[in-house]
Design an enzyme around this catalytic site. Structure first.
Site, PDB file in Angstrom:
ATOM      1  N   TYR A  53       2.908  16.504 -37.893  1.00 30.76           N
ATOM      2  CA  TYR A  53       2.829  17.808 -38.557  1.00 30.76           C
ATOM      3  C   TYR A  53       2.289  18.885 -37.618  1.00 30.76           C
ATOM      4  O   TYR A  53       2.676  20.050 -37.697  1.00 30.76           O
ATOM      5  CB  TYR A  53       2.024  17.696 -39.859  1.00 30.76           C
ATOM      6  N   ARG A  56       5.325  20.179 -35.802  1.00 28.59           N
ATOM      7  CA  ARG A  56       6.178  21.042 -36.644  1.00 28.59           C
ATOM      8  C   ARG A  56       5.494  22.384 -36.917  1.00 28.59           C
ATOM      9  O   ARG A  56       6.129  23.425 -36.974  1.00 28.59           O
ATOM     10  CB  ARG A  56       6.520  20.323 -37.958  1.00 28.59           C
ATOM     11  N   GLN A  88      11.653  23.331 -51.702  1.00 29.37           N
ATOM     12  CA  GLN A  88      11.215  22.017 -51.207  1.00 29.37           C
ATOM     13  C   GLN A  88      10.714  22.177 -49.765  1.00 29.37           C
ATOM     14  O   GLN A  88      10.185  21.244 -49.184  1.00 29.37           O
ATOM     15  CB  GLN A  88      12.367  21.013 -51.249  1.00 29.37           C
ATOM     16  N   HIS A 106       6.758  20.821 -52.213  1.00 33.66           N
ATOM     17  CA  HIS A 106       6.372  19.722 -51.315  1.00 33.66           C
ATOM     18  C   HIS A 106       5.247  20.125 -50.372  1.00 33.66           C
ATOM     19  O   HIS A 106       5.006  19.465 -49.368  1.00 33.66           O
ATOM     20  CB  HIS A 106       7.598  19.242 -50.520  1.00 33.66           C
ATOM     21  N   CYS A 114      -8.203  19.117 -48.185  1.00 36.90           N
ATOM     22  CA  CYS A 114      -9.387  18.256 -48.133  1.00 36.90           C
ATOM     23  C   CYS A 114      -9.147  16.999 -48.962  1.00 36.90           C
ATOM     24  O   CYS A 114      -8.712  17.079 -50.119  1.00 36.90           O
ATOM     25  CB  CYS A 114     -10.590  19.031 -48.694  1.00 36.90           C
ATOM     26  N   CYS A 137     -16.004  22.330 -49.487  1.00 30.57           N
ATOM     27  CA  CYS A 137     -17.045  21.329 -49.781  1.00 30.57           C
ATOM     28  C   CYS A 137     -17.695  20.762 -48.521  1.00 30.57           C
ATOM     29  O   CYS A 137     -18.588  19.914 -48.602  1.00 30.57           O
ATOM     30  CB  CYS A 137     -16.441  20.181 -50.611  1.00 30.57           C
ATOM     31  N   GLY A 173      21.045  24.953 -50.194  1.00 31.82           N
ATOM     32  CA  GLY A 173      20.648  24.149 -49.030  1.00 31.82           C
ATOM     33  C   GLY A 173      19.849  22.910 -49.333  1.00 31.82           C
ATOM     34  O   GLY A 173      18.932  22.570 -48.592  1.00 31.82           O
ATOM     35  N   THR A 174      20.208  22.209 -50.423  1.00 30.06           N
ATOM     36  CA  THR A 174      19.550  20.932 -50.672  1.00 30.06           C
ATOM     37  C   THR A 174      20.597  19.871 -50.981  1.00 30.06           C
ATOM     38  O   THR A 174      21.561  20.118 -51.689  1.00 30.06           O
ATOM     39  CB  THR A 174      18.513  20.997 -51.807  1.00 30.06           C
ATOM     40  N   SER A 175      20.380  18.664 -50.425  1.00 28.32           N
ATOM     41  CA  SER A 175      21.335  17.565 -50.641  1.00 28.32           C
ATOM     42  C   SER A 175      21.148  16.948 -52.022  1.00 28.32           C
ATOM     43  O   SER A 175      21.972  16.178 -52.495  1.00 28.32           O
ATOM     44  CB  SER A 175      21.107  16.490 -49.574  1.00 28.32           C
TER      45      SER A 175
END
Ligand code: APR
Length: 242
Positions: A53, A56, A88, A106, A114, A137, A173-175
């Protein structure tokens, strides 16, 4: 009152240079989804997932919203309170285009979450380095704010809300591999599918062969090239009082 539900996927950001997941040379062709986007993978190797991540997030800094992001962002202003855009996508290109109300089903790449209080906070494009603490926290066990396979997606309740209250369903644009768009399309008299590729229906028990057969309109174009056709249908729908 006429309201529009938009469900977008990776194809919306493809023309901005962010690869999709299941197209040729997509993200899941070059990474094992179970290693970098599943709860098992997270338990097995936290650093590997965080690095995935971080990469990305770093790349996202240099990506710009495309024409479709800008048109969709403009809808918020043009039809205030009558557009529900659920995406998504975890990128921030709709926000970079000026959108304020997009629902990220998503999660969001530019935030961390956290693991103690589940609070989220922005980190922009910076990598998670492990020394950060939760501003809510003080806890040090933090993670990417992205929903992984094997865990709940709390925002999905907003999908059902949108289906109940909207009169036009647009998917871009989603499968449909994760959120099946056929059952949603069946709930709407008016619907638009935007995708350059015809997607076959996986189930052999379905009487129809292609996903687009369940939609009132199928715009078989890339997102950026479909906006004029989409806007014409939206304008007609919103102008029609009944
Ligand atoms: N414009 C519009 N659609 C496009 C474009 C484009 N320029 N390029 C590709 N597409 C379409 C493809 O034909 C495909 O139908 O976008 C879709 C992308 O499908 P996926 O790669 O499966 O992406 P998505 O549907 O968003 O995946 C859903 O799966 O892995 C998870 O969490 C991840 O949110 C993601 C979810």
């Amino acid at each position: 009152m006429k309201k529009v539900m938009i469900l977008s996927g990776a194809g919306l950001s493809a023309e901005s240079g962010i690869c999709t997941f299941r197209d040729h040379d997509g993200l899941w062709e070059n990474h094992d989804v179970m290693e970098v986007c599943s709860t098992q993978g997270w338990v097995k190797d936290r650093q590997k997932v965080s690095n995935f991540y971080n990469d990305r997030r770093r790349d996202l800094e240099f990506k710009e919203p495309n024409h479709a992001h800008k048109i969709l962002a403009g809808l918020e202003e043009a039809y205030r309170g009558r557009i529900i855009h659920l995406t998504q996508n975890i990128d921030n290109l709709m926000e970079k285009a000026g959108a304020k109300d997009v629902i990220h089903l998503h999660g969001t790449l530019t935030d961390l979450r956290c693991e103690a209080c589940t609070g989220t906070f922005p980190v922009g494009y910076a990598p998670q380095e492990g020394h950060e603490t939760c501003p809510h926290c003080g806890n040090k066990r933090l993670r990417h704010n992205v929903v992984m396979f094997g865990e709940a997606a709390p925002e999905y309740s907003q999908l059902h809300q949108a289906i109940r209250h909207c009169t036009l369903f647009i998917t871009i644009g989603t499968s449909g591999a994760v959120i099946d768009i056929v059952p949603i399309a069946k709930e709407f008299k008016h619907s638009i599918l935007i995708d350059p590729k015809r997607q076959k229906i996986a189930s052999i028990y379905d009487p129809k062969s292609y996903i687009d057969e369940y939609f009132e309109h199928f715009i078989q174009k890339k997102a950026g090239e479909s906006m004029d056709d989409m806007m014409a249908i939206i304008r007609e729908h919103m102008a029609d009082r009944f």
